[in-house]
Design a protein around this motif. Structure first.
Motif, PDB file in Angstrom:
ATOM      1  N   THR A 164       0.254  -6.352  13.595  1.00  0.00           N
ATOM      2  CA  THR A 164      -0.835  -5.549  13.042  1.00  0.00           C
ATOM      3  C   THR A 164      -0.808  -4.109  13.527  1.00  0.00           C
TER       4      THR A 164
ATOM      5  N   TYR B  35       0.851  -1.207   0.000  1.00  0.00           N
ATOM      6  CA  TYR B  35       0.000   0.000   0.000  1.00  0.00           C
ATOM      7  C   TYR B  35       0.877   1.244   0.000  1.00  0.00           C
TER       8      TYR B  35
ATOM      9  N   THR C 297       1.823  -5.800   3.370  1.00  0.00           N
ATOM     10  CA  THR C 297       1.000  -6.551   4.319  1.00  0.00           C
ATOM     11  C   THR C 297       0.737  -7.956   3.784  1.00  0.00           C
TER      12      THR C 297
ATOM     13  N   ALA D 239      -5.531  -5.179   3.351  1.00  0.00           N
ATOM     14  CA  ALA D 239      -5.555  -4.562   4.689  1.00  0.00           C
ATOM     15  C   ALA D 239      -6.488  -3.357   4.718  1.00  0.00           C
ATOM     16  N   LYS D 240      -7.027  -3.143   5.899  1.00  0.00           N
ATOM     17  CA  LYS D 240      -7.748  -1.900   6.194  1.00  0.00           C
ATOM     18  C   LYS D 240      -7.030  -1.248   7.376  1.00  0.00           C
ATOM     19  N   PHE D 241      -6.638  -0.005   7.192  1.00  0.00           N
ATOM     20  CA  PHE D 241      -5.844   0.669   8.228  1.00  0.00           C
ATOM     21  C   PHE D 241      -6.767   1.360   9.236  1.00  0.00           C
ATOM     22  N   LYS D 242      -6.664   0.899  10.503  1.00  0.00           N
ATOM     23  CA  LYS D 242      -7.432   1.524  11.587  1.00  0.00           C
ATOM     24  C   LYS D 242      -6.752   2.806  12.058  1.00  0.00           C
TER      25      LYS D 242
ATOM     26  N   SER E  43      -3.453  -2.045  11.410  1.00  0.00           N
ATOM     27  CA  SER E  43      -4.283  -2.595  10.326  1.00  0.00           C
ATOM     28  C   SER E  43      -4.821  -3.950  10.749  1.00  0.00           C
ATOM     29  N   ASN E  44      -5.759  -4.448   9.942  1.00  0.00           N
ATOM     30  CA  ASN E  44      -6.300  -5.773  10.254  1.00  0.00           C
ATOM     31  C   ASN E  44      -5.453  -6.882   9.670  1.00  0.00           C
TER      32      ASN E  44
END
Length: 456
Positions: free
Chosen positions: A152, A101, A214, A218-221, A124-125
């Motif tokens: 993570t 990413y 990753t 991934a989704k970044f929190k 991230s998840n």
């Protein structure tokens, strides 16, 4: 005291509203009470974390940072703190299950002071494997640094990039500082090094590209770049990075609660005991007056410190309020006794005696209503003294656990030698807050007291 003044609440309200200073003070009190009510709705974990979770504050905010407006007043000495979120997040490439990413950050830097540190914070998840940081200065000069990560969540500052940044400094200037502090490393990212010397800070638009590999999509929190200056927030931070403004807000409900409860209980108990003693007279008056004088003679501060130390581990706000009330009621009892002796000379008291009305009924129906202005005025006037005493106790370490007090903030500043180190904001604002909260009560209290005596 006039008959009208003694019986009409409207009279006092009108008198207070006619006074511009009292009206302004009343508005300020309502603002403080509203703010305290709002802060009271916050979870208790906020105050608990403020006191106990020091590691979080140190990683999230710059330590001993001056108020951010100091950067505008003195841009050569202070640099603000910026919390930059990604301008864009996109998949740069992916091979099999590995995704790369690209997170792009853009921010403006218009201050000649170099920041003290830069913190990168990601969550991230999906498991992150490595990062490449590409730092582009306004001049176009680029610094690259890689970081190996597993997990993570990952957060790091410039000390994790010491090797690539010192190599960049050596390449550009031919020398590397003996001590590589985070501020020295920040010089590599913010200063002009094009002439083999450390030039002035580059002002303009900075662009930071962070490439994160990753294991899977991934989704970044969390994905934030924190540029840590030596200025932050409205009132600055302490040595642990805790915002002073947050501490002042958290201390407001406690100060008002203890101040109001202590003052109200002290005045009510004092008015009842002192007023009844003055009404009865004789041996009962002498005995109650002697008891009040004995309590009043106790050295308040040493007494409270001794009791506070005994109860420190389990001391609650209400227990602290009751301790202060125990020592403060005799003061009000002496004043109420004098007022009661004055009321006692009125003809209606003799009339009640002649009609055989019990003394307690005469006290409840004729004396207490006439003591209401006294109770209201001294309750309001007693709040500042109670707040000051509570904060003094907190300053010397006597306070209920896990609550934030302005005295506690000042105590921490004293322990850290804030005055000697020039961290004035850590001392000034909690001290001013004690004054600002106390002053409106004094103004309103004196206005009510003047109304009680017919405006004199």
């Amino acid at each position: 005291m006039s008959e009208e003044a003694g019986s009409s609440f409207t009279f006092y309200l009108k008198y207070v509203l006619k006074s511009k200073s009292a009206l302004a003070a009343l508005v300020i009190i309502f603002v403080f009470v509203g703010l305290a009510a709002y802060v009271s709705t916050w979870p208790k974990s906020v105050a608990f974390n403020y006191i106990n979770n020091l590691q979080y504050w140190e990683s999230a905010y710059p330590t001993v940072a001056a108020p951010s407006w100091m950067a505008a007043l003195s841009p050569s000495s202070y640099a603000p703190s910026l919390y930059v979120n990604p301008h864009s997040v996109k998949v740069y490439e992916h091979v099999g299950t590995v995704y790369v990413y690209e997170l792009t950050y853009i921010f403006e830097w218009r201050y000649s002071k170099v920041p003290t540190d830069v913190v990168f914070n990601f969550a991230s998840n999906a498991t992150m494997q490595y990062m490449l940081v590409e730092w582009v200065k306004p001049s176009g000069s680029t610094v690259n640094a890689t970081v190996t990560v597993t997990g993570t969540t990952y957060s790091f500052d410039l000390s994790a990039l010491a090797k690539p940044l010192s190599a960049y400094l050596l390449q550009k200037t031919g020398t590397v500082p003996t001590v590589l502090t985070t501020q020295a490393l920040a010089t590599a990212l913010f200063s002009n090094l094009s002439r083999r010397t450390v030039g002035p800070t580059e002002l303009g638009t900075y662009r930071v590209n962070v490439f994160i590999a990753t294991a899977g999509p991934a989704k970044f929190k969390a994905a934030q770049v924190r540029v840590m200056g030596n200025a932050y927030g409205a009132l600055g931070t302490d040595i642990y990075g805790r915002p002073i403004f947050l501490g002042i807000l958290l201390g407001l409900p406690n100060a008002l609660e203890i101040g109001v409860v202590t003052s109200l209980l002290g005045v009510l108990i004092g008015a009842f005991i002192g007023g009844y003693a003055g009404f009865l007279g004789g041996k009962t008056d002498a005995a109650l007056n002697w008891f009040s004088t004995v309590i009043l003679a106790l050295p308040a501060l040493p007494f409270l410190v001794a009791l506070g130390l005994l109860l420190k581990s389990g001391l609650s706000i209400m227990e602290e309020a009751l301790l202060i009330t125990f020592l403060s009621w005799p003061f009000y009892a002496i004043i109420a006794r004098s007022a009661a002796q004055s009321i006692k000379t009125n003809s209606f008291v003799e009339a009640d005696k002649l009609m055989g009305i019990p003394s307690y009924r005469t006290f409840l129906t004729h004396f207490l209503p006439r003591l209401v202005p006294f109770i209201v005025a001294y309750t309001v006037l007693g709040i500042p003294g109670a707040i000051l005493l509570v904060e003094t106790l907190a300053f010397i370490g006597i306070a209920p656990p896990n609550i934030v007090t302005w005295g506690g903030i000042l105590d921490a500043a004293y322990d850290a030698n804030a005055a000697l180190n020039g961290w004035w904001w850590w001392i000034l604002f909690p001290g001013l807050m004690i004054v600002f909260v106390s002053l409106p009560f004094v103004v309103v209290g004196f206005a009510i007291e003047r109304a009680s005596f017919g405006g004199r």
